[in-house]
Motif scaffolding. Structure first.
Motif, PDB file in Angstrom:
ATOM      1  N   ASP A  71      22.340  55.527 -24.603  1.00 23.31           N
ATOM      2  CA  ASP A  71      23.247  56.672 -24.708  1.00 23.31           C
ATOM      3  C   ASP A  71      22.936  57.707 -23.634  1.00 23.31           C
ATOM      4  OD1 ASP A  71      24.534  55.584 -26.891  1.00 23.31           O
ATOM      5  OD2 ASP A  71      23.275  56.629 -28.358  1.00 23.31           O
ATOM      6  N   GLY A  72      23.970  58.137 -22.932  1.00 23.52           N
ATOM      7  CA  GLY A  72      23.818  59.191 -21.929  1.00 23.52           C
ATOM      8  C   GLY A  72      23.416  58.709 -20.551  1.00 23.52           C
ATOM      9  N   GLU A  73      23.127  57.431 -20.382  1.00 17.56           N
ATOM     10  CA  GLU A  73      22.728  56.933 -19.061  1.00 17.56           C
ATOM     11  C   GLU A  73      23.929  56.914 -18.114  1.00 17.56           C
ATOM     12  OE1 GLU A  73      19.096  53.989 -18.716  1.00 17.56           O
ATOM     13  OE2 GLU A  73      20.656  53.083 -19.947  1.00 17.56           O
ATOM     14  N   LYS A  74      23.743  57.458 -16.920  1.00 19.12           N
ATOM     15  CA  LYS A  74      24.784  57.427 -15.897  1.00 19.12           C
ATOM     16  C   LYS A  74      24.585  56.260 -14.928  1.00 19.12           C
ATOM     17  CE  LYS A  74      25.707  62.393 -16.058  1.00 19.12           C
ATOM     18  NZ  LYS A  74      25.755  63.672 -15.283  1.00 19.12           N
ATOM     19  N   THR A  75      23.341  55.941 -14.680  1.00 22.41           N
ATOM     20  CA  THR A  75      23.005  54.742 -13.903  1.00 22.41           C
ATOM     21  C   THR A  75      21.974  53.984 -14.723  1.00 22.41           C
ATOM     22  OG1 THR A  75      23.423  55.862 -11.788  1.00 22.41           O
ATOM     23  CG2 THR A  75      22.147  53.825 -11.715  1.00 22.41           C
ATOM     24  N   PRO A  76      22.415  53.083 -15.605  1.00 22.55           N
ATOM     25  CA  PRO A  76      21.498  52.437 -16.556  1.00 22.55           C
ATOM     26  C   PRO A  76      20.291  51.810 -15.874  1.00 22.55           C
ATOM     27  CG  PRO A  76      23.778  51.907 -17.068  1.00 22.55           C
ATOM     28  CD  PRO A  76      23.800  52.609 -15.753  1.00 22.55           C
ATOM     29  N   VAL A  77      19.123  52.047 -16.446  1.00 17.85           N
ATOM     30  CA  VAL A  77      17.900  51.544 -15.823  1.00 17.85           C
ATOM     31  C   VAL A  77      17.881  50.017 -15.829  1.00 17.85           C
ATOM     32  CG1 VAL A  77      16.504  51.609 -17.935  1.00 17.85           C
ATOM     33  CG2 VAL A  77      15.398  51.879 -15.699  1.00 17.85           C
ATOM     34  N   SER A  78      18.469  49.390 -16.843  1.00 26.44           N
ATOM     35  CA  SER A  78      18.518  47.928 -16.865  1.00 26.44           C
ATOM     36  C   SER A  78      19.343  47.394 -15.698  1.00 26.44           C
ATOM     37  CB  SER A  78      19.118  47.437 -18.185  1.00 26.44           C
ATOM     38  OG  SER A  78      20.469  47.869 -18.315  1.00 26.44           O
ATOM     39  N   VAL A  79      20.442  48.066 -15.383  1.00 24.40           N
ATOM     40  CA  VAL A  79      21.266  47.661 -14.242  1.00 24.40           C
ATOM     41  C   VAL A  79      20.494  47.847 -12.939  1.00 24.40           C
ATOM     42  CG1 VAL A  79      23.363  48.218 -12.935  1.00 24.40           C
ATOM     43  CG2 VAL A  79      23.436  48.104 -15.435  1.00 24.40           C
ATOM     44  N   GLN A  80      19.711  48.910 -12.865  1.00 17.80           N
ATOM     45  CA  GLN A  80      18.912  49.130 -11.667  1.00 17.80           C
ATOM     46  C   GLN A  80      17.906  47.993 -11.463  1.00 17.80           C
ATOM     47  OE1 GLN A  80      17.639  53.168 -10.701  1.00 17.80           O
ATOM     48  NE2 GLN A  80      18.728  53.897 -12.505  1.00 17.80           N
ATOM     49  N   HIS A  81      17.270  47.544 -12.549  1.00 18.48           N
ATOM     50  CA  HIS A  81      16.329  46.429 -12.419  1.00 18.48           C
ATOM     51  C   HIS A  81      17.038  45.181 -11.898  1.00 18.48           C
ATOM     52  CE1 HIS A  81      13.439  48.925 -14.265  1.00 18.48           C
ATOM     53  NE2 HIS A  81      13.718  48.669 -15.535  1.00 18.48           N
ATOM     54  N   ILE A  82      18.234  44.913 -12.403  1.00 18.94           N
ATOM     55  CA  ILE A  82      18.977  43.726 -11.978  1.00 18.94           C
ATOM     56  C   ILE A  82      19.370  43.846 -10.513  1.00 18.94           C
ATOM     57  CG2 ILE A  82      21.062  42.360 -12.325  1.00 18.94           C
ATOM     58  CD1 ILE A  82      20.944  43.324 -15.299  1.00 18.94           C
ATOM     59  N   VAL A  83      19.914  45.000 -10.140  1.00 17.22           N
ATOM     60  CA  VAL A  83      20.299  45.222  -8.741  1.00 17.22           C
ATOM     61  C   VAL A  83      19.109  45.007  -7.823  1.00 17.22           C
ATOM     62  CG1 VAL A  83      20.948  47.022  -7.089  1.00 17.22           C
ATOM     63  CG2 VAL A  83      22.234  46.764  -9.217  1.00 17.22           C
ATOM     64  N   ARG A  84      17.976  45.599  -8.162  1.00 18.01           N
ATOM     65  CA  ARG A  84      16.805  45.511  -7.280  1.00 18.01           C
ATOM     66  C   ARG A  84      16.179  44.118  -7.292  1.00 18.01           C
ATOM     67  NH1 ARG A  84      16.654  50.713  -5.823  1.00 18.01           N
ATOM     68  NH2 ARG A  84      16.785  52.303  -7.461  1.00 18.01           N
ATOM     69  N   SER A  85      16.414  43.352  -8.348  1.00 16.56           N
ATOM     70  CA  SER A  85      15.877  41.985  -8.341  1.00 16.56           C
ATOM     71  C   SER A  85      16.527  41.143  -7.253  1.00 16.56           C
ATOM     72  CB  SER A  85      16.067  41.329  -9.714  1.00 16.56           C
ATOM     73  OG  SER A  85      17.412  40.939  -9.939  1.00 16.56           O
ATOM     74  N   PHE A  86      17.761  41.505  -6.837  1.00 13.64           N
ATOM     75  CA  PHE A  86      18.419  40.839  -5.713  1.00 13.64           C
ATOM     76  C   PHE A  86      18.012  41.463  -4.371  1.00 13.64           C
ATOM     77  CE2 PHE A  86      21.416  39.753  -9.128  1.00 13.64           C
ATOM     78  CZ  PHE A  86      21.753  38.447  -8.808  1.00 13.64           C
ATOM     79  N   ASP A  87      17.436  42.661  -4.396  1.00 10.68           N
ATOM     80  CA  ASP A  87      17.033  43.388  -3.186  1.00 10.68           C
ATOM     81  C   ASP A  87      18.207  43.536  -2.214  1.00 10.68           C
ATOM     82  OD1 ASP A  87      15.562  44.699  -1.277  1.00 10.68           O
ATOM     83  OD2 ASP A  87      14.560  42.908  -0.529  1.00 10.68           O
ATOM     84  N   PRO A  88      19.230  44.309  -2.571  1.00 12.01           N
ATOM     85  CA  PRO A  88      20.419  44.376  -1.719  1.00 12.01           C
ATOM     86  C   PRO A  88      20.202  45.131  -0.421  1.00 12.01           C
ATOM     87  CG  PRO A  88      20.577  46.006  -3.470  1.00 12.01           C
ATOM     88  CD  PRO A  88      19.357  45.171  -3.773  1.00 12.01           C
ATOM     89  N   CYS A  89      20.901  44.697   0.606  1.00 18.76           N
ATOM     90  CA  CYS A  89      20.981  45.433   1.869  1.00 18.76           C
ATOM     91  C   CYS A  89      22.463  45.602   2.173  1.00 18.76           C
ATOM     92  CB  CYS A  89      20.278  44.685   2.993  1.00 18.76           C
ATOM     93  SG  CYS A  89      20.402  45.536   4.581  1.00 18.76           S
ATOM     94  N   MET A  90      23.002  46.767   1.833  1.00 16.41           N
ATOM     95  CA  MET A  90      24.434  46.978   1.972  1.00 16.41           C
ATOM     96  C   MET A  90      24.842  47.154   3.430  1.00 16.41           C
ATOM     97  SD  MET A  90      24.540  46.606  -1.153  1.00 16.41           S
ATOM     98  CE  MET A  90      26.309  46.457  -1.251  1.00 16.41           C
ATOM     99  N   ALA A  91      23.922  47.598   4.289  1.00 21.68           N
ATOM    100  CA  ALA A  91      24.232  47.707   5.719  1.00 21.68           C
ATOM    101  C   ALA A  91      24.548  46.335   6.295  1.00 21.68           C
ATOM    102  CB  ALA A  91      23.061  48.346   6.460  1.00 21.68           C
ATOM    103  N   CYS A  92      23.814  45.319   5.861  1.00 24.75           N
ATOM    104  CA  CYS A  92      24.106  43.953   6.311  1.00 24.75           C
ATOM    105  C   CYS A  92      25.401  43.427   5.691  1.00 24.75           C
ATOM    106  CB  CYS A  92      22.961  43.012   5.938  1.00 24.75           C
ATOM    107  SG  CYS A  92      21.482  43.230   6.932  1.00 24.75           S
ATOM    108  N   THR A  93      25.645  43.812   4.439  1.00 28.18           N
ATOM    109  CA  THR A  93      26.791  43.287   3.705  1.00 28.18           C
ATOM    110  C   THR A  93      28.102  43.611   4.408  1.00 28.18           C
ATOM    111  OG1 THR A  93      25.572  43.613   1.663  1.00 28.18           O
ATOM    112  CG2 THR A  93      27.922  43.273   1.459  1.00 28.18           C
ATOM    113  N   VAL A  94      28.285  44.875   4.759  1.00 28.37           N
ATOM    114  CA  VAL A  94      29.490  45.305   5.474  1.00 28.37           C
ATOM    115  C   VAL A  94      29.079  45.549   6.915  1.00 28.37           C
ATOM    116  CG1 VAL A  94      31.412  46.913   5.538  1.00 28.37           C
ATOM    117  CG2 VAL A  94      30.339  46.371   3.359  1.00 28.37           C
ATOM    118  N   HIS A  95      29.128  44.476   7.690  1.00 34.55           N
ATOM    119  CA  HIS A  95      28.599  44.503   9.036  1.00 34.55           C
ATOM    120  C   HIS A  95      29.688  44.771  10.059  1.00 34.55           C
ATOM    121  CE1 HIS A  95      28.814  40.515   7.065  1.00 34.55           C
ATOM    122  NE2 HIS A  95      29.817  40.406   7.902  1.00 34.55           N
TER     123      HIS A  95
END
Length: 483
Positions: free
Chosen positions: A459-483
């Protein structure tokens, strides 16, 4: 049902937002947005082919060597040019130096600090983890950063600078290695190895590399107190929070193969589709723009025939990222994919039990560090200072080439077309393009969009910590993504 927009995410290269639909305190659907258009594929049009070696490393400041290697391989393919053994050895060393640095930085600076957040203050492990991994004040970064800096001296000796080295060439490397420099390289790797064995793993790298099952992993974890090393600290948290049940996507995997020597890769290429390991056919790779801010949203393209024309006219679009697919399937790329496809027993066992998830992705990252660093020592010893380091050739006025390589985050491909001596098409599919793509023509969500479904939201989470763990488990690089 409610909707929130999570992001922008800190500690991520580039910009990232995720729109989450939430019901009963769980994510039920997601749309991943890469909100910054950059346009390197269009910048390259009309340039001389060799100019790609200057432009493409600037796609990213943390994996520029990988972009250089992919570009050099595409150019070499177009020129039908091979490398001497020294060129392959040195390319592998420089690439491994960047990849291992990237994996280490991800663990210490991007992933673990999330567990030092106050949301976990009631956990019995919080005090230890807060003191160790809190951003800017934790003791871990004070130990890791000097070791990382010393390890990158290898890059200085072999490639001159980092990022954006120009040493990597289609036919090898521009910098020859002298006999006395080999001794220095071995000393650098040896010092980094000691840091890994005393601080990260608390054990010999060979012991970690030889863990053969999930049972072996947890048995090893129990051999010493969980506070004895950083890997055990992570495993203690993972067990406490049941990270093996978080972040499962398709379990369909892709790897282009890594670290080529004499025509053979250290890690095999291939893919896992529908639970079955199958050979990789690059003709099965397609991209579409159905949900991207690009022209031609109704079409699907082979990368060599790809089109990059930005357009906000696509009303269904919600990302600047395209949607790459393999045999029309959503696949995941990265260290876990590499190790499963190469047949490492620990990675295979973890995926067979709980699929690709937060725990298995992080274990695979650290497993690669334990495997590659000793291999780097062997590559240095094989360098012959008296033999050639680079072959040279001429670029035909009409040519095409493909350069495939494995970055720290997964499979990276460059597709090059040359006509009348100029680049007429240059297409790139980055690792995070695979993992963080939007929906495709068949309305299939991308890998991350599937992985966050079911994630708990407090309740009250704006950026859920569980989602953050999932996102970081992929280690995204958005600069590479939209090249």
């Amino acid at each position: 049902m409610s909707r929130i927009v999570a992001g922008p995410f800190n500690r991520v290269e580039g910009d990232l937002e995720i729109t989450l639909d939430i019901a009963e305190n769980k994510v039920v659907s997601a749309e991943v947005n890469s909100p910054l258009y950059r346009g390197f594929e269009r910048i390259l049009l009309g340039h001389k082919p060799m100019d790609a070696l200057v432009y493409t490393p600037r796609i990213c400041g943390i994996c520029s060597v990988t972009q250089s290697v992919a570009s050099a391989r595409a150019l070499a393919d177009a020129m039908q040019l091979s490398m001497p053994l020294n060129g392959e050895l040195c390319t592998n060393l420089v690439l491994a130096n960047e990849n291992i640095t990237d994996l280490l930085t991800h663990f210490y600076l991007f992933f673990m600090p999330d567990f030092a957040r106050d949301v976990y203050a009631q956990q019995d492990w919080f005090g230890e983890i807060h003191a160790r991994f809190k951003s800017t004040s934790g003791t871990a970064s004070a130990q890791m950063l000097p070791a990382r800096a010393d390890f990158l001296h290898l890059m200085g000796i072999m490639a001159g600078k980092w990022p954006h080295t120009l040493s990597l060439q289609p036919g090898g490397v521009a910098k020859a290695i002298e006999a006395k420099e080999r001794i220095r390289l071995l000393a650098i790797i040896g010092s980094f190895k000691r840091f890994l064995e005393t601080t990260l793993f608390g054990d010999e790298l060979t012991t970690i590399a030889q863990l053969a099952s999930e049972k072996d992993l947890w048995d090893w974890h129990e051999q010493q107190p969980w506070q004895s090393c950083d890997f055990r600290r992570f495993l203690h948290i993972a067990r406490s929070l049941e990270l093996q049940s978080l972040g499962r996507a398709t379990d369909q995997l892709l790897s282009y193969g890594a670290y080529r020597i004499n025509g053979k890769n250290l890690w095999k290429e291939g893919c896992v589709l529908g639970g079955t390991a199958v050979p990789l056919d690059t003709q099965d790779i397609m991209e579409d723009h159905a949900y991207s801010w690009m022209s031609e949203p109704e079409k699907s393209h082979f990368p060599a025939e790809g089109v990059t024309v930005p357009s906000l006219d696509n009303e269904a679009g919600y990302s600047w990222c395209k949607s790459p697919r393999l045999n029309q399937q959503v696949v995941e790329v990265g260290p876990l994919a590499r190790q499963v496809i190469n047949g490492h027993p620990l990675a295979k066992d973890l995926v067979s039990r709980n699929g690709a998830n937060v725990l298995s992705r992080i274990v695979a990252r650290l497993l690669e560090i334990a495997i590659v660093v000793p291999q780097m020592e062997q590559w240095v010893k094989q360098i012959d200072p008296g033999a050639p380091f680079c072959h040279h050739g001429e670029m035909p006025s009409e040519a095409s080439g493909i350069g495939l390589v494995e970055a720290a985050r997964g499979s990276l491909g460059h597709w090059l077309e040359v006509k009348q001596g100029k680049i007429t098409n240059y297409q790139i599919i980055a690792p995070t393009s695979w993992n963080f793509s939007p929906r495709d023509l068949a309305s299939q969500p991308g890998a991350l969009e599937q992985a966050v479904v079911g994630a708990p939201v407090m309740d009250g989470e704006k950026t859920p910590v569980s989602v953050q763990h999932i996102v970081r488990s992929f280690d995204p690089c958005m600069a590479c993504t939209v090249h």
